[in-house]
Design an enzyme around this catalytic site. Structure first.
Site, PDB file in Angstrom:
ATOM      1  N   ARG A   1      -2.690   0.270  -1.031  1.00 45.02           N
ATOM      2  CA  ARG A   1      -3.587   1.071  -1.887  1.00 45.02           C
ATOM      3  C   ARG A   1      -4.378   0.097  -2.756  1.00 45.02           C
ATOM      4  O   ARG A   1      -3.800  -0.672  -3.521  1.00 45.02           O
ATOM      5  CB  ARG A   1      -2.783   2.006  -2.786  1.00 45.02           C
TER       6      ARG A   1
ATOM      7  N   ASP B   1       3.732   0.918  -6.978  1.00 40.56           N
ATOM      8  CA  ASP B   1       2.594   0.772  -7.883  1.00 40.56           C
ATOM      9  C   ASP B   1       2.540  -0.679  -8.360  1.00 40.56           C
ATOM     10  O   ASP B   1       3.543  -1.392  -8.323  1.00 40.56           O
ATOM     11  CB  ASP B   1       2.779   1.667  -9.116  1.00 40.56           C
TER      12      ASP B   1
END
Ligand code: FDA
Length: 308
Positions: free
Chosen positions: A184, A134
């Site tokens: 992502r 992340d």
């Protein structure tokens, strides 16, 4: 304005105590979090996988303050990956890691986080799956991208998140749009100054489209992290223009957000991965979800007032 206040609140220990100790909060949190235990997350995972979705598990936690807490975060992931391996779910379930929960912001934290996440990447490879890093606040981006580059030398499938609100992201997207990379793309969920990030939502959306085009035209595997109907439709156009099939990228959405849309995309033949958080340290994650969408805050305040 409201979103900014909530993002500030997400860093307030006093408000954290208040929100966490309000019994009704739990009901609202349950909409976004699978539960406190790994078993809860695995039960939800089974349901999602049975519905044709894939999953990325997130053991909640961020900004640990000791190396022992960082080790505990790592161990939680190792237990999750053991369970994924035992259930033979490696093809459908990966893990997402916040490096701040692995010690990134402690003194010497870059190396500590790298060493912790290497153990997790090794366990993921053994389970037949992958890790995605992340992205957190802008001060951590260089360190996170460097950890990602180190991990990829041994675990080339390791993914990473880029945030379209950062001025630097088109360059980062170009650097990562190569064969084997998994990126992502999200809009970005932290409060950032104008010197590093776009402040206007429309500009962030345009930047999202621009970065997505770069990724779709590259040779990697784009992961479209958005619930926004316009970004979802744009991804389909950009994929078609780049000559990509539906199996050469995936959508990713958060657990509890637009579940009907997640299933609609699966039925239309697209790959969809659900970001599934579990664990007890949900405060920061929960506050970012409230900040993103006034309706989520309304849902929360309704639950609070309906208690009376
Ligand atoms: P945005 O919030 O801008 O909303 C745009 C439109 O989408 C709305 O107007 C509405 O039409 C629709 N919509 C959005 N939410 C809806 C809802 N609940 N119900 C109905 N319609 C809705 N951030 C970060 O900084 N680092 C990270 O590592 C990650 N990781 C991550 C993983 C995944 C899988 C996702 C989906 C998101 C993240 N994020 C993140 C969060 C991300 O940066 C962003 O804050 C949120 O996804 C919100 O932005 P959206 O693009 O979803 O739409």
């Amino acid at each position: 304005m409201l979103g900014t206040a909530l993002l500030s609140a997400s860093r307030s220990p006093r408000l954290r105590r208040l929100v966490v100790s309000t019994p009704v909060t739990r009901r609202v949190v349950d909409r976004f979090v699978a539960g406190g235990r790994l078993a809860d997350a695995l039960a939800v995972t089974d349901r999602l996988v049975a519905a044709g979705l894939t999953v990325t598990l997130d053991h909640l936690g961020e900004d640990v303050s000791t190396a022992a807490e960082a080790t505990a975060s790592r161990d939680a992931y190792l237990r999750a990956l053991e369970a994924i391996a035992a259930a033979g779910l490696g093809g459908a379930v990966e893990v997402s890691v916040k490096l701040s929960s692995f010690g990134q912001s402690l003194p010497g934290g870059h190396d500590l986080a790298l060493s912790n996440v290497e153990d997790v990447a090794a366990a993921a490879a053994a389970a037949g799956t992958t890790v995605t890093l992340d992205m957190e606040s802008s001060g951590t981006v260089d360190s996170t991208l460097a950890v990602h580059a180190s991990l990829r030398a041994r675990y080339p499938d390791t993914g990473v998140v880029l945030q379209s609100y950062l001025h630097r992201t088109p360059d980062d997207a170009r650097a990562l749009a190569h064969h084997g990379s998994r990126v992502r793309l999200v809009k970005g969920a932290y409060r950032e100054p104008a010197s590093v990030a776009l402040q206007d939502k429309r500009q962030v959306d345009l930047a999202f489209e621009r970065c997505l085009r770069i990724l779709m035209n590259g040779a990697g595997y784009p992961m479209v992290g958005s619930h926004d109907p316009r970004m979802i439709a744009y991804a389909q156009r950009a994929a078609a223009e780049a000559g990509r099939g539906a199996d050469s990228f995936e959508y990713q959405m958060l657990y509890g957000v637009r579940p009907a849309e997640q299933r609609r995309l699966v039925a239309a033949g697209y790959r969809v991965r659900v970001y599934l958080p579990y664990g007890t340290d949900w405060y920061g994650y929960f506050m970012r979800r409230l900040a993103e969408r006034p309706a989520n805050l309304l849902f929360f305040t309704r639950a609070l007032t309906s208690r009376a």
